[in-house]
Scaffold this active site. Structure first.
Site, PDB file in Angstrom:
ATOM      1  N   LYS A  59       0.812  -1.197   0.000  1.00  0.00           N
ATOM      2  CA  LYS A  59       0.000   0.000   0.000  1.00  0.00           C
ATOM      3  C   LYS A  59       0.860   1.267   0.000  1.00  0.00           C
ATOM      4  O   LYS A  59       0.653   2.175  -0.813  1.00  0.00           O
ATOM      5  CB  LYS A  59      -0.885  -0.046   1.248  1.00  0.00           C
ATOM      6  CG  LYS A  59      -1.708   1.148   1.481  1.00  0.00           C
ATOM      7  CD  LYS A  59      -2.244   1.097   2.895  1.00  0.00           C
ATOM      8  CE  LYS A  59      -1.112   1.245   3.884  1.00  0.00           C
ATOM      9  NZ  LYS A  59      -1.549   1.681   5.208  1.00  0.00           N
ATOM     10  N   THR A  60       1.822   1.280   0.885  1.00  0.00           N
ATOM     11  CA  THR A  60       2.679   2.462   0.965  1.00  0.00           C
ATOM     12  C   THR A  60       3.490   2.619  -0.306  1.00  0.00           C
ATOM     13  O   THR A  60       3.721   3.723  -0.785  1.00  0.00           O
ATOM     14  CB  THR A  60       3.621   2.354   2.175  1.00  0.00           C
ATOM     15  OG1 THR A  60       2.843   2.000   3.315  1.00  0.00           O
ATOM     16  CG2 THR A  60       4.316   3.666   2.438  1.00  0.00           C
ATOM     17  N   ASP A 246      -3.996   8.377   3.196  1.00  0.00           N
ATOM     18  CA  ASP A 246      -3.598   7.046   3.656  1.00  0.00           C
ATOM     19  C   ASP A 246      -4.570   6.604   4.751  1.00  0.00           C
ATOM     20  O   ASP A 246      -5.146   7.436   5.440  1.00  0.00           O
ATOM     21  CB  ASP A 246      -2.169   7.149   4.222  1.00  0.00           C
ATOM     22  CG  ASP A 246      -1.559   5.782   4.442  1.00  0.00           C
ATOM     23  OD1 ASP A 246      -2.128   4.796   3.953  1.00  0.00           O
ATOM     24  OD2 ASP A 246      -0.514   5.713   5.108  1.00  0.00           O
ATOM     25  N   GLU A 247      -4.747   5.318   4.938  1.00  0.00           N
ATOM     26  CA  GLU A 247      -5.591   4.788   6.012  1.00  0.00           C
ATOM     27  C   GLU A 247      -6.979   5.443   6.015  1.00  0.00           C
ATOM     28  O   GLU A 247      -7.464   5.902   7.045  1.00  0.00           O
ATOM     29  CB  GLU A 247      -4.934   5.003   7.382  1.00  0.00           C
ATOM     30  CG  GLU A 247      -3.499   4.531   7.477  1.00  0.00           C
ATOM     31  CD  GLU A 247      -3.382   3.041   7.741  1.00  0.00           C
ATOM     32  OE1 GLU A 247      -4.366   2.322   7.524  1.00  0.00           O
ATOM     33  OE2 GLU A 247      -2.280   2.615   8.138  1.00  0.00           O
ATOM     34  N   GLN A 277      -8.978  -3.206   8.412  1.00  0.00           N
ATOM     35  CA  GLN A 277      -8.039  -2.693   9.403  1.00  0.00           C
ATOM     36  C   GLN A 277      -8.548  -1.428  10.074  1.00  0.00           C
ATOM     37  O   GLN A 277      -7.773  -0.639  10.616  1.00  0.00           O
ATOM     38  CB  GLN A 277      -6.675  -2.429   8.758  1.00  0.00           C
ATOM     39  CG  GLN A 277      -5.988  -3.699   8.326  1.00  0.00           C
ATOM     40  CD  GLN A 277      -4.564  -3.436   7.858  1.00  0.00           C
ATOM     41  OE1 GLN A 277      -3.710  -3.032   8.617  1.00  0.00           O
ATOM     42  NE2 GLN A 277      -4.322  -3.663   6.576  1.00  0.00           N
ATOM     43  N   ARG A 629       0.805  -8.605  11.146  1.00  0.00           N
ATOM     44  CA  ARG A 629       2.090  -7.908  11.311  1.00  0.00           C
ATOM     45  C   ARG A 629       3.254  -8.867  11.123  1.00  0.00           C
ATOM     46  O   ARG A 629       4.394  -8.455  10.965  1.00  0.00           O
ATOM     47  CB  ARG A 629       2.225  -7.275  12.703  1.00  0.00           C
ATOM     48  CG  ARG A 629       1.252  -6.170  13.060  1.00  0.00           C
ATOM     49  CD  ARG A 629       1.125  -5.124  12.015  1.00  0.00           C
ATOM     50  NE  ARG A 629       0.012  -5.408  11.120  1.00  0.00           N
ATOM     51  CZ  ARG A 629      -0.148  -4.822   9.949  1.00  0.00           C
ATOM     52  NH1 ARG A 629       0.717  -3.933   9.522  1.00  0.00           N
ATOM     53  NH2 ARG A 629      -1.176  -5.116   9.182  1.00  0.00           N
TER      54      ARG A 629
END
Length: 798
Positions: A59-60, A246-247, A277, A629
């Site tokens: 994603k980043t 983002d997010e 998330q 994670r």
DNA sequence: GAGACCTTGCAGTGT
DNA sequence: GCAAGGTCTC
């Protein structure tokens, strides 16, 4: 204007695009190594784009490449891109990665930051439009609470029944929803003893008087300004030609409004997020924002990133198994080309301390290399907990065994008392009218100005309608308080005036800060303090002054601290990370431990009580975040007993454990509870403290509770799986009966070990009940099966 | 007014 | 188990 025209207008205005020519020459290296959907997300530059990016799907990478692409194609200059993240950490990371992609060619991105820091910057430019000055103070929670407390006192509201914290929470929620006092729906306003709305309005008035804002205001004031001043909004819309978020699943209503207002013109809005998330509902985040994106921005391009590059197949399958239980998802199917890898390991422990002890040993083992696996550095390991109080057990344990660790997002540097005190002094130097800062330090160090004297100052200031410093000056002048305190107050006031003058005159701020702490007697106070923590506090003050060095002036520093609140300086060295699940979002580690998977703790009882099914689903998403994670090794654990508020409480395995797909999980046998399956069974569900289990009464209770424990789905599943694994002992796996014969007999004088009490010597024996003199815990009556022989107990390290 | 001592409530996550 | 707040005493 259409997108194409818009684009051309820009090209015309900005001369032949150097970057475009450079790109033609260089090709598009920033697009290399992107998979198809990632590339789609990067190249769909115009119009609204929603990128649904599962955990670990790059994603980043997509976001940063998109920025690089915007720059490389000449669509936008760095300052024309608004890129919003939630945390400072994420903002830093993105800045760093964009810099790497584009090469040092650009001078950073001025408008890449958190919602709050960007809101802060915009607000400072238009502060007057909401009745503030551009140098307004950002209050921290402490100040906010004190302010509300004063307000409640003034209104004669009983603080016991209507605690300031509750009101603070309400106001925060209202602001997150984008409600100003005027816009507050009547049913909300009638909360808090029917005076919520009124108190909210009073609080906002008081903030304005103090030239201060709280966190929520940073966004809400912007929204108000955008809504009431078309020209201002238009100016910002023209500036930000491209918006990236983002997010997005974590945005609240105020943030949503802020974004929509800015993005509605050109609609070049790209939001990246993962509904699975979304873990900030309690902070006002609306998953609805991401679920509704296509309605909000018709014609949006939707891209799904589903190939996971982070985790092994087993880990991914475990995470998918858990999140599957949620309803109302947009639905993504993560897949990976990675190997199966190790199974997710599941282990139950007797209590929280034992859990910490075991994890400590596992970490040591992993560091050395274990079970045929490569040795792993401590930096590659993390312990992710649901609530920060769980961290203590690990810190205690790791300190004992000398295992280096770092706590991320723990008690923050800038929240420490001495740091806040020092900053209050700095605030007064910048603006002497800062009443909250004045209240904080007026009698710190002790100046003989108690409640009575401070009240006098308050009253005089209020009557004269002036800030407290000036009120205090009047009190001194009129000799309204005893001479002793009066003289010291005068000295303080002179100090403030002097520091303020020096600050205004541009005295180097680091020296000024030192001088302030010196002259105010604050440093001296701690130097004269004999308490054990005094040296640490002095150390912190030193560190604070050092941190100042990186800023232009005191004001810049104060602003930074208010927004960032984290010292940032990370000492080197290999360390295990300990943090909350919330803080772990966006991070990844080769090895992850997820302790405390017990119903009530995780999922948190409060979350379920307050938000029912919605709360449970958010907890489940949190579990999903935790599981995803891990790259290679993942260990989930739970304890049968946990210390809560200083008392032992028993607990049942989390329902999320049931949702871990059995075929991807390996159940481990807890150590120290001899006999594996049934030995462990003795521990779980015990209704009493480990120590208290010695008495016959509590033993009965324990049996009763044990039957309940077996009814718990998590436990049942764990037992069933243990049964599958230990084919040789199926009877034990499901046995409810304690096999007394299996309990080893001890002799008088024998050295034994107890999980809770440590080492001891058997003094007397009566059936299976022994009297043991423990070395540390004294003489206790314990049941034999809670003991092991001290020597030769290989699986019970000290 | 300040410090010792006792009581109370608490700890769910964070910009 | 601990920190903050209240109460009591000097």
């Amino acid at each position: 204007m259409t997108q194409a025209e818009d684009h051309e207008a820009f090209e015309d205005a900005s001369a032949p695009s150097l970057s475009q020519r450079a790109m033609a020459a260089r090709g598009t290296p920033h697009l290399d190594g992107l998979n198809r959907p990632q590339r789609e997300a990067v190249e769909a530059l115009d119009g609204p784009v929603l990128v649904l990016a599962g955990a670990g799907t790059g994603k980043t990478k997509a976001l940063t490449c998109r920025i690089a692409h915007l720059l490389a194609t000449g669509r936008a200059k760095p300052w024309e891109i608004l890129a919003v993240t939630f945390t400072n950490k994420a903002a830093r990371e993105m800045k760093h990665r964009v810099g790497q992609l584009v090469g040092g060619a650009i001078e950073g991105m001025p408008w890449l930051g958190t919602f709050h820091s960007l809101g802060n910057r915009i607000l400072r430019r238009h502060a007057e439009l909401v009745g503030l000055e551009s140098n307004f103070t950002i209050l921290d929670t402490d100040d906010q609470l004190r302010l509300l407390k004063q307000l409640l006192q003034a209104e004669g509201i009983d603080e016991k029944r209507w605690p300031p914290r509750l009101l603070a929470g309400l106001i925060d929620r209202w602001k997150n929803r984008g409600w100003t006092p005027e816009a507050l729906p009547p049913d909300e306003a009638s909360g808090f003893n029917r005076r919520g709305g009124e108190l909210y309005a009073a609080y906002q008035r008081r903030l304005k008087e103090l030239n201060a804002v709280d966190f929520g205001d940073l966004l809400l004031h912007c929204v108000t300004i955008f809504r009431t001043h078309d020209d201002v909004l238009e100016q910002w819309r023209r500036r930000f030609r491209y918006i990236l978020v983002d997010e997005y699943q974590d945005t609240n209503v105020a943030q949503y409004l802020w974004l929509r207002l800015l993005g509605d013109g050109h609609r070049n809005v790209c939001c990246v997020g993962d509904d699975d998330q979304s873990i900030y509902g309690w902070r006002g985040a609306e998953v609805g924002n991401i679920l509704r994106f296509e309605k909000d921005f018709p014609g949006a391009t939707v891209v799904r990133l589903e190939q996971n590059y982070r985790s092994t197949a087993n880990i991914l399958a475990a995470a998918s198994g858990v999140i599957r239980a949620n309803e109302g998802r947009l639905g993504k199917t993560l897949w990976t080309e990675a190997d199966q890898g190790e199974k997710v390991r599941l282990i139950g422990h007797w209590d929280g301390e034992e859990e910490a002890r075991w994890i400590g040993e596992e970490i040591e083992a992993m560091r050395r290399g274990t079970r045929g696996l490569e040795p792993l550095g401590l930096d590659g390991m993390a312990i992710l907990v649901r609530a920060s109080f769980q961290m203590r057990a690990f810190e205690d344990r790791f300190l004992t065994i000398g295992l280096p660790y770092r706590v991320i997002g723990g008690p923050r540097f800038y929240e420490r008392m001495e740091v806040r005190d020092a900053m209050a002094y700095f605030r007064l130097a910048v603006s002497p009218a800062d009443d909250l800062a004045f209240e904080r330090i007026v009698n710190t160090p002790k100046r003989g100005l108690g409640d009575k004297a401070q009240q006098t100052v308050q009253v005089v200031a209020r009557e004269a309608g002036v800030p407290l410093v000036e009120g205090a000056a009047l009190v001194v002048e009129r000799e309204m308080i005893p001479a002793k305190g009066r003289n010291r107050l005068r000295t303080l006031l002179e100090g403030i005036a002097r520091w303020h003058a020096a600050s205004e005159a541009g005295e180097p701020h680091v020296e000024l800060a030192e001088r302030i702490l010196d002259e105010s007697g604050y440093t001296g106070m701690w130097q004269g303090d004999k308490s054990p923590e005094a040296p640490g506090r002095l150390e912190n003050l030193k560190e604070l002054v050092q941190a100042l060095d990186e800023f232009e002036n005191l004001q810049g520093f104060l602003e930074h601290v208010a927004l960032v609140m984290d010292a940032g300086s990370e000492d080197g060295g290999e360390k295990v990370s300990i943090m909350t699940l919330h803080a772990a979002k966006g991070l990844e580690f080769p090895a992850v431990f997820l302790p405390g998977w017990e119903d009530g703790l995780f999922p948190s009882q409060r979350s379920m009580d307050e938000s029912g099914m919605k709360g449970l689903e958010e907890e489940r998403r949190l579990a999903y975040v935790g599981l995803t994670r891990a790259r290679e090794r993942l260990t989930v654990s739970f304890a049968a007993n946990r210390m809560v508020f200083g008392r032992w409480q028993n607990a049942l395995p989390s329902r999320f454990i049931d949702e871990l797909p059995a075929e991807h999980v390996e159940v481990l046998t807890p150590p120290g509870l001899y006999g594996g399956a049934h030995g462990a069974a003795a521990g779980f569900g015990a209704a009493t403290a480990p120590g208290a289990a010695a008495t016959p009464e509590s033993e009965l209770e324990a049996r009763a509770a044990r039957a309940d424990a077996y009814a718990s789905p998590g436990w049942k599943r764990m037992q069933a799986r243990r049964g599958e694994r230990q084919l040789g002992q199926p009877r034990e796996a499901s046995s409810l009966v304690i096999d007394v014969e299996a309990v080893p007999a001890y002799e008088i004088g024998e050295r034994v070990f107890h999980q809770k009490f440590g080492y001891g010597r058997v003094e007397d024996a009566e059936g299976d009940k022994l009297t043991v003199a423990f070395e540390k815990a004294g003489v206790k009556r314990v049941v034999a099966r809670f003991l092991t022989a001290a020597d030769g107990a290989g699986d019970v390290p000290f």
